[in-house]
Scaffold this motif. Structure first.
Motif, PDB file in Angstrom:
ATOM      1  N   UNK A 126       0.108  -4.600 -41.514  1.00 39.88           N
ATOM      2  CA  UNK A 126      -0.156  -6.033 -41.384  1.00 39.88           C
ATOM      3  C   UNK A 126      -0.420  -6.650 -42.749  1.00 39.88           C
ATOM      4  N   UNK A 127      -1.175  -5.950 -43.606  1.00 40.90           N
ATOM      5  CA  UNK A 127      -1.472  -6.467 -44.932  1.00 40.90           C
ATOM      6  C   UNK A 127      -0.209  -6.597 -45.764  1.00 40.90           C
ATOM      7  N   UNK A 128       0.655  -5.589 -45.700  1.00 40.19           N
ATOM      8  CA  UNK A 128       1.901  -5.641 -46.458  1.00 40.19           C
ATOM      9  C   UNK A 128       2.774  -6.802 -45.993  1.00 40.19           C
ATOM     10  N   UNK A 129       2.836  -7.007 -44.677  1.00 46.15           N
ATOM     11  CA  UNK A 129       3.622  -8.124 -44.145  1.00 46.15           C
ATOM     12  C   UNK A 129       3.025  -9.461 -44.571  1.00 46.15           C
ATOM     13  N   UNK A 130       1.682  -9.537 -44.590  1.00 43.19           N
ATOM     14  CA  UNK A 130       1.025 -10.765 -45.013  1.00 43.19           C
ATOM     15  C   UNK A 130       1.340 -11.057 -46.478  1.00 43.19           C
ATOM     16  N   UNK A 131       1.289 -10.025 -47.325  1.00 36.99           N
ATOM     17  CA  UNK A 131       1.621 -10.197 -48.736  1.00 36.99           C
ATOM     18  C   UNK A 131       3.054 -10.721 -48.891  1.00 36.99           C
TER      19      UNK A 131
ATOM     20  N   UNK B 131       6.565 -15.071 -50.289  1.00 34.67           N
ATOM     21  CA  UNK B 131       7.824 -15.743 -49.957  1.00 34.67           C
ATOM     22  C   UNK B 131       7.617 -17.246 -49.778  1.00 34.67           C
ATOM     23  N   UNK B 132       6.381 -17.636 -49.392  1.00 32.92           N
ATOM     24  CA  UNK B 132       6.085 -19.049 -49.190  1.00 32.92           C
ATOM     25  C   UNK B 132       5.552 -19.725 -50.446  1.00 32.92           C
ATOM     26  N   UNK B 133       5.634 -19.048 -51.576  1.00 35.48           N
ATOM     27  CA  UNK B 133       5.220 -19.661 -52.835  1.00 35.48           C
ATOM     28  C   UNK B 133       3.827 -19.283 -53.298  1.00 35.48           C
TER      29      UNK B 133
ATOM     30  N   UNK C   7      -0.309 -13.584 -55.831  1.00 37.74           N
ATOM     31  CA  UNK C   7      -1.483 -12.735 -55.708  1.00 37.74           C
ATOM     32  C   UNK C   7      -1.404 -11.617 -56.728  1.00 37.74           C
ATOM     33  N   UNK C   8      -2.524 -11.334 -57.362  1.00 34.69           N
ATOM     34  CA  UNK C   8      -2.595 -10.258 -58.347  1.00 34.69           C
ATOM     35  C   UNK C   8      -2.871  -8.961 -57.594  1.00 34.69           C
ATOM     36  N   UNK C   9      -1.802  -8.313 -57.152  1.00 34.64           N
ATOM     37  CA  UNK C   9      -1.950  -7.095 -56.344  1.00 34.64           C
ATOM     38  C   UNK C   9      -2.466  -5.910 -57.148  1.00 34.64           C
ATOM     39  N   UNK C  10      -2.529  -6.044 -58.471  1.00 38.12           N
ATOM     40  CA  UNK C  10      -3.108  -4.972 -59.280  1.00 38.12           C
ATOM     41  C   UNK C  10      -4.636  -5.078 -59.325  1.00 38.12           C
ATOM     42  N   UNK C  11      -5.160  -6.255 -58.923  1.00 34.94           N
ATOM     43  CA  UNK C  11      -6.604  -6.479 -59.001  1.00 34.94           C
ATOM     44  C   UNK C  11      -7.280  -6.519 -57.647  1.00 34.94           C
ATOM     45  N   UNK C  12      -6.598  -7.038 -56.635  1.00 32.68           N
ATOM     46  CA  UNK C  12      -7.225  -7.230 -55.333  1.00 32.68           C
ATOM     47  C   UNK C  12      -6.424  -6.541 -54.240  1.00 32.68           C
ATOM     48  N   UNK C  13      -7.128  -5.869 -53.357  1.00 36.47           N
ATOM     49  CA  UNK C  13      -6.516  -5.259 -52.193  1.00 36.47           C
ATOM     50  C   UNK C  13      -7.307  -5.626 -50.957  1.00 36.47           C
ATOM     51  N   UNK C  14      -6.799  -5.290 -49.790  1.00 41.81           N
ATOM     52  CA  UNK C  14      -7.475  -5.554 -48.521  1.00 41.81           C
ATOM     53  C   UNK C  14      -7.784  -4.220 -47.861  1.00 41.81           C
ATOM     54  N   UNK C  15      -9.028  -4.039 -47.445  1.00 43.45           N
ATOM     55  CA  UNK C  15      -9.425  -2.787 -46.812  1.00 43.45           C
ATOM     56  C   UNK C  15     -10.502  -3.057 -45.780  1.00 43.45           C
TER      57      UNK C  15
ATOM     58  N   UNK D  16       1.040 -15.331 -40.624  1.00 40.20           N
ATOM     59  CA  UNK D  16      -0.373 -15.512 -40.932  1.00 40.20           C
ATOM     60  C   UNK D  16      -1.214 -15.547 -39.665  1.00 40.20           C
ATOM     61  N   UNK D  17      -0.778 -16.303 -38.658  1.00 41.70           N
ATOM     62  CA  UNK D  17      -1.538 -16.417 -37.418  1.00 41.70           C
ATOM     63  C   UNK D  17      -1.703 -15.069 -36.727  1.00 41.70           C
ATOM     64  N   UNK D  18      -0.718 -14.198 -36.894  1.00 44.91           N
ATOM     65  CA  UNK D  18      -0.810 -12.875 -36.260  1.00 44.91           C
ATOM     66  C   UNK D  18      -1.887 -12.005 -36.883  1.00 44.91           C
ATOM     67  N   UNK D  19      -2.333 -12.340 -38.097  1.00 48.84           N
ATOM     68  CA  UNK D  19      -3.382 -11.545 -38.754  1.00 48.84           C
ATOM     69  C   UNK D  19      -4.782 -12.019 -38.369  1.00 48.84           C
ATOM     70  N   UNK D  20      -4.892 -13.175 -37.712  1.00 48.37           N
ATOM     71  CA  UNK D  20      -6.204 -13.726 -37.395  1.00 48.37           C
ATOM     72  C   UNK D  20      -6.787 -13.039 -36.160  1.00 48.37           C
ATOM     73  N   UNK D  21      -8.110 -12.912 -36.101  1.00 46.70           N
ATOM     74  CA  UNK D  21      -8.747 -12.228 -34.962  1.00 46.70           C
ATOM     75  C   UNK D  21      -8.621 -13.032 -33.677  1.00 46.70           C
ATOM     76  N   UNK D  22      -8.595 -12.340 -32.554  1.00 45.05           N
ATOM     77  CA  UNK D  22      -8.578 -12.978 -31.241  1.00 45.05           C
ATOM     78  C   UNK D  22      -9.822 -12.642 -30.431  1.00 45.05           C
ATOM     79  N   UNK D  23     -10.711 -11.851 -31.003  1.00 48.64           N
ATOM     80  CA  UNK D  23     -11.993 -11.555 -30.357  1.00 48.64           C
ATOM     81  C   UNK D  23     -13.107 -11.877 -31.341  1.00 48.64           C
ATOM     82  N   UNK D  24     -14.209 -12.401 -30.818  1.00 47.88           N
ATOM     83  CA  UNK D  24     -15.323 -12.820 -31.659  1.00 47.88           C
ATOM     84  C   UNK D  24     -16.642 -12.398 -31.027  1.00 47.88           C
TER      85      UNK D  24
END
Length: 512
Positions: A4-9, A14-16, A19-27, A104-112
């Protein structure tokens, strides 16, 4: 999660977006879920990623308002409150891959874990806290029934009937509203070469249809930032983007200024831990490090350090950190206790046996403050002292204050402190448990027996009760000092009187 993170990146770039992928990651972080991590040492002032303005999702960038039409948008009341933005998110999700924001919407949570989704038993644990009356579930469902449903039913071509159960249900409305409440930002309007100005209304460019004029209050038709006199380079001006507040906190919030900001909402926040902030420029938003971040550390955004009552209501979690004097133990250093003015009036009426309605009305008109907030410093709010003094004034003093139109000065005396102490005790009775009960519930060996909701509710209650007890102790200490001072003054006066009497007697004796 990695996929999901790779697809988000990929989508983001692609939308302009950059991101500095050498400095920030998602975990994934224990207790905090998904968040940003420093992949290497990051110096202060480094841009971690930038988001084009048009990639933010708001009623200015979604094409739904254009398709529904300006007249209908206003007719259904979608131009006020958050229902319009919620409907935009619902509609964009319903478009599937046809929506620019679908990945992007697919990465958002659906449970809170926020209280709006709690059952009645769990909600009982929030009795007395600042959370319960601010959840807003009934208000949200009224907006859904009175605004969103009529809009959906009016345009079957935009909202197909077979899509309503999946994408436009009340449950989905609550989910989208929770996404906005927990992840949105306040982003002021901006201008571009493609925008035009008509009667002070900015026309924002949507994805497909021609731009619609949305009649909202905007700070400026020229830019999303204020250019101070003498500033030579407004093109590069930068200001901080604020976390969006809900209407309960700010009635003047312009719904058109609230936006979902892809990538920025991936970062977590924690009290006093901010090391990155989102800033806006004319054409893009930038997440910039505000201090040195060591490799492996979490990258923290800021949400303004709210109390646990707001954290739980908006985000579904609480902060637990070491507390400073006069409090001890662990909790949220930004916790507060709210004391209603009507409680103060009730206590004062019982003590004075009068009905000070005229004074209360005058206070509300001049102070516009019907709730008093006590912080973790456990200091009695000056406004509360001023209000109690107003209630205690003799009639002639009250009339002088009213004629002058000035609030009473926050001076304390024994009678006033007695009222405030009683107010604090009465306020502590609003909770379903005592302070000792909650300390026992959260003790090692016991806390594991609680559900997540039960634990969070107990933490919020305990934080507020500690403030009430600490403030009561402060009031009692002030009262003791006043009594000691008064006693000392009386002793001195008796001493002077005795000395004067002795001198008089000796004088008389000397004359004999």
């Amino acid at each position: 999660m990695a996929m999901h993170t790779e697809m988000l990146y990929e989508w983001f770039q692609a939308q302009g977006g950059s991101i500095d992928t050498s400095s920030i990651g998602i975990t994934e972080f224990p207790l905090y879920g998904r968040g940003g991590v420093a992949l290497r040492n990051i110096e202060a002032g480094q841009t971690l990623f930038s988001v084009p303005r048009e990639l933010t999702l708001s009623i200015r960038t979604s094409s739904l308002p254009n398709q529904l039409g300006e007249g209908a948008w206003k007719q259904f009341g979608l131009d006020s409150g958050w229902s319009g933005l919620i409907l935009c998110l619902m509609w964009e999700e319903a478009q599937g891959d046809a929506s620019k924001w679908s990945p992007y919407l697919r990465t958002l949570p659906s449970t809170f874990d926020t209280p709006i989704f709690w059952d009645e038993d769990d909600l009982c644990g929030l009795q007395g806290t600042a959370v319960l009356n601010k959840i807003g579930k009934n208000e949200a469902e009224r907006d859904y029934t009175e605004k969103v449903v009529p809009a959906i039913q009016s345009r079957g071509d935009i909202f197909p009937a077979d899509a309503v159960p999946q994408y436009y249900s009340l449950q989905r409305y609550h989910i989208m509203g929770s996404r906005i409440l927990s992840r949105s930002f306040h982003v002021e309007p901006w201008s571009s070469d493609e925008e035009s100005e008509t009667d002070g209304v900015v026309q924002a460019v949507g994805d497909s249809a021609a731009p619609m004029e949305i009649d909202v209050e905007m700070p400026s038709a020229e830019s999303g930032f204020t250019v101070e006199p003498g500033e030579e380079n407004p093109e590069n001006a930068t200001e901080e983007v604020e976390i969006a507040e809900d209407e309960e906190d700010d009635d003047s919030e312009n719904p058109a200024d609230v936006a979902m900001v892809p990538m920025a909402d991936m970062l977590n926040a924690r009290f006093g831990s901010e090391n990155a902030k989102l800033f806006y420029e004319k054409h893009e938003l930038k997440m910039v490090s505000t201090k040195f971040i060591k490799a492996g550390e979490q990258i923290w955004n800021t949400y303004g350090d709210p109390p646990n009552s707001d954290l739980l209501r908006r985000y579904g979690h609480v902060d637990v950190l070491p507390l400073s004097s006069p409090l001890t133990g662990e909790g949220n250093p930004a916790d507060i206790v709210e004391i209603r003015a009507d409680l103060v009036v009730d206590v004062a009426v019982n003590a004075l046996k009068n009905q000070p309605q005229e004074r209360v009305d005058w206070w509300l008109e001049n102070a516009d403050d019907d709730t008093f907030v006590v912080l973790t410093d456990c200091e009695v709010p000056e406004e509360l002292v001023s209000f109690v003094r107003l209630l205690l004034f003799p009639q002639d003093e009250w009339e002088k204050i009213r004629n002058k139109g000035k609030l009473p000065k926050p001076k304390v005396d024994i009678a006033l402190l007695f009222i405030i102490a009683d107010v604090l005790r009465r306020r502590a009775q609003d909770y379903p448990t005592s302070l000792e009960d909650d300390e026992l519930l959260l003790a090692p060996g016991k806390v594991e027996e609680l559900s997540l909701n039960g634990k969070n509710a107990a933490i919020v209650r305990l934080g507020e009760k500690r403030i009430l007890r600490g403030t009561l102790q402060q009031v009692q200490s002030m009262e003791e000092k006043l009594r000691a001072s008064m006693a000392g003054s009386k002793d001195k006066k008796r001493g002077r009187d005795s000395q004067n009497a002795s001198t008089s007697v000796r004088g008389k004796r000397s004359k004999r």
